[in-house]
Design a protein around this motif. Structure first.
Motif, PDB file in Angstrom:
ATOM      1  N   GLY A 196       0.828  -1.217   0.000  1.00  0.00           N
ATOM      2  CA  GLY A 196       0.000   0.000   0.000  1.00  0.00           C
ATOM      3  C   GLY A 196       0.850   1.250   0.000  1.00  0.00           C
ATOM      4  O   GLY A 196       0.559   2.227  -0.700  1.00  0.00           O
ATOM      5  N   THR A 197       1.910   1.251   0.796  1.00  0.00           N
ATOM      6  CA  THR A 197       2.792   2.422   0.869  1.00  0.00           C
ATOM      7  C   THR A 197       4.065   2.178   0.061  1.00  0.00           C
ATOM      8  O   THR A 197       4.978   3.013   0.077  1.00  0.00           O
ATOM      9  N   ARG A 198       4.125   1.048  -0.608  1.00  0.00           N
ATOM     10  CA  ARG A 198       5.314   0.660  -1.394  1.00  0.00           C
ATOM     11  C   ARG A 198       6.571   0.784  -0.555  1.00  0.00           C
ATOM     12  O   ARG A 198       7.554   1.428  -0.943  1.00  0.00           O
ATOM     13  N   THR A 199       6.516   0.168   0.616  1.00  0.00           N
ATOM     14  CA  THR A 199       7.686   0.185   1.492  1.00  0.00           C
ATOM     15  C   THR A 199       7.922  -1.210   2.060  1.00  0.00           C
ATOM     16  O   THR A 199       7.018  -2.042   2.111  1.00  0.00           O
ATOM     17  N   VAL A 200       9.147  -1.416   2.470  1.00  0.00           N
ATOM     18  CA  VAL A 200       9.530  -2.640   3.167  1.00  0.00           C
ATOM     19  C   VAL A 200      10.087  -2.217   4.513  1.00  0.00           C
ATOM     20  O   VAL A 200      10.858  -1.262   4.594  1.00  0.00           O
ATOM     21  N   ARG A 201       9.663  -2.912   5.568  1.00  0.00           N
ATOM     22  CA  ARG A 201      10.219  -2.643   6.898  1.00  0.00           C
ATOM     23  C   ARG A 201      10.861  -3.912   7.434  1.00  0.00           C
ATOM     24  O   ARG A 201      10.461  -5.012   7.072  1.00  0.00           O
ATOM     25  N   THR A 202      11.829  -3.716   8.320  1.00  0.00           N
ATOM     26  CA  THR A 202      12.584  -4.848   8.841  1.00  0.00           C
ATOM     27  C   THR A 202      12.707  -4.771  10.361  1.00  0.00           C
ATOM     28  O   THR A 202      12.421  -3.728  10.955  1.00  0.00           O
ATOM     29  N   LEU A 221      16.466  -0.374  -0.386  1.00  0.00           N
ATOM     30  CA  LEU A 221      15.541  -1.282  -1.087  1.00  0.00           C
ATOM     31  C   LEU A 221      14.299  -0.526  -1.571  1.00  0.00           C
ATOM     32  O   LEU A 221      13.842  -0.725  -2.712  1.00  0.00           O
ATOM     33  N   ASN A 222      13.776   0.343  -0.702  1.00  0.00           N
ATOM     34  CA  ASN A 222      12.575   1.087  -1.092  1.00  0.00           C
ATOM     35  C   ASN A 222      12.837   1.936  -2.341  1.00  0.00           C
ATOM     36  O   ASN A 222      12.015   1.989  -3.261  1.00  0.00           O
ATOM     37  N   ALA A 223      14.021   2.566  -2.381  1.00  0.00           N
ATOM     38  CA  ALA A 223      14.366   3.382  -3.557  1.00  0.00           C
ATOM     39  C   ALA A 223      14.554   2.488  -4.783  1.00  0.00           C
ATOM     40  O   ALA A 223      14.055   2.801  -5.877  1.00  0.00           O
ATOM     41  N   ALA A 224      15.238   1.359  -4.603  1.00  0.00           N
ATOM     42  CA  ALA A 224      15.507   0.468  -5.744  1.00  0.00           C
ATOM     43  C   ALA A 224      14.204  -0.117  -6.302  1.00  0.00           C
ATOM     44  O   ALA A 224      14.019  -0.198  -7.526  1.00  0.00           O
TER      45      ALA A 224
END
Ligand SMILES: Cc1cc2nc3c(=O)[nH]c(=O)nc-3n(C[C@H](O)[C@H](O)[C@H](O)COP(=O)(O)OP(=O)(O)OC[C@H]3O[C@@H](n4cnc5c(N)ncnc54)[C@H](O)[C@@H]3O)c2cc1C
Length: 296
Positions: A196-202, A221-224
């Motif tokens: 939904g927010t086009r993000t990955v969290r860790t 990663l989010n930028a790539a």
């Protein structure tokens, strides 16, 4: 040692206000070990066992409100769809007996860097609901861990619940230990895709003084993913992107040598887990059916 047994949440908050040094006890799977080994001899124990609402959860439209004492077993059995990362992490906690008693509130109370709930909560983006006679506040999980086994609770506060966003994408949890059960993490890694927010969290466990996010790895990663149009095309993640993500995750770790593993092993293992869990979740997002439920 005096034993306080409030019959309601209001009584529990009043007791904590009157005796701020009282040690709450929920499942007791951390507290009783400390008492049995004489690491702790509190003047008061505050038993939360009679407060039924702490063992309840509510599934809302976007968020699950998980009572502080909901045992891991209930998370695994009832919230796997909504909270897959936390359910996978719960699977790796100790043994069925401990999972029937222990819960996320106790994991947060102890705030050990090795606690299994933390990487999943960091990756999902949780908020901790804490309450005192002065009122209620929500603490973002990123601000909750303040040092080795220290958290942001004020002396008169209790954890009432954790608010966790319902998964809108694949999540994974990976833990390295010397065996498959009854083992404290040598190190651990949680990841959540948020399409939904086009993000990955860790979230990284047991590889720094507190549970942490691998923020530089996330940003890279989010930028790539954005620049390469990966969210829309769902194409395979380029190996060089996965490699760089893993290296940055490894670099985020700030581990120590101890009986469970060396710092350099932990750093290495965090990178491996980052790359693998990214692969599993991304394959699942692409809908290839090749996402494993594997917990390494
Ligand atoms: C044999 C064994 C194996 C274990 N293996 C694992 C494992 O693999 N992974 C893992 O993560 N953990 C493991 N643990 C640790 C423990 O089971 C977990 O940390 C569990 O989540 C603790 O939950 P609890 O309800 O039993 O907490 P408790 O022991 O009741 O409390 C833990 C801490 O939290 C505080 N607390 C509890 N509830 C609240 C509240 N509502 N508000 C404020 N403070 C509160 C207590 O005062 C205490 O400081 C293991 C423990 C044992 C004995």
């Amino acid at each position: 040692m005096d034993f306080l047994r409030p019959a309601s949440w209001e009584e529990a908050l009043a007791a904590k206000a009157e005796h701020p040094t009282a040690v709450p006890i929920a499942g007791g799977t951390d507290v009783m070990v400390e008492i049995n080994f004489d690491h702790r001899r509190p003047e008061y124990l505050l038993d939360l066992g009679r407060i039924g609402e702490l063992r309840e959860w509510e599934v809302g439209e976007d968020t699950v409100r998980l009572g502080a004492s909901v045992p891991y077993t209930d998370i695994m059995e009832n919230l796997r769809a909504e909270l897959p990362g936390l359910a996978l992490a719960s699977h790796t906690v100790a043994s069925p007996q401990i999972r029937n008693r222990g819960g996320v509130g106790g994991n947060l109370g102890t705030a050990s860097p090795a606690g299994d709930a933390h990487p999943a909560l960091l990756a999902a983006g949780a908020e901790v609901e804490v309450e005192s006679v002065r009122g209620t506040r929500l603490i973002p999980i990123d601000d909750f861990y303040t040092g080795v086994k220290r958290n942001a609770l004020a002396p008169d506060e209790l954890i009432s619940a954790v608010h966790i966003k319902k998964a809108e994408g694949p999540q994974q949890y990976s833990k390295v230990g010397t065996r498959n059960a009854m083992v404290i993490a040598v190190c651990a890694f949680g990841i959540a895709l948020h399409p939904g927010t086009r993000t990955v969290r860790t979230g990284i466990g047991s590889a720094a003084p507190t549970p942490i996010r691998a923020k530089a790895a996330e940003e890279f990663l989010n930028a790539a993913l954005e620049e390469g149009g990966f969210w829309d095309s769902k194409k395979i993640i380029t190996p060089s992107v996965a490699k760089q993500f893993a290296e940055l995750a490894s670099g985020a770790a700030n581990p120590i040598d101890d009986v469970r593993g060396t710092a350099s092993y932990r750093r290495h293992a965090v990178g491996i887990m980052a790359r693998r869990t990214l692969g599993w979740t991304w394959e699942s997002y692409r809908g290839t059916g090749r996402s494993t439920e594997g917990v390494a």
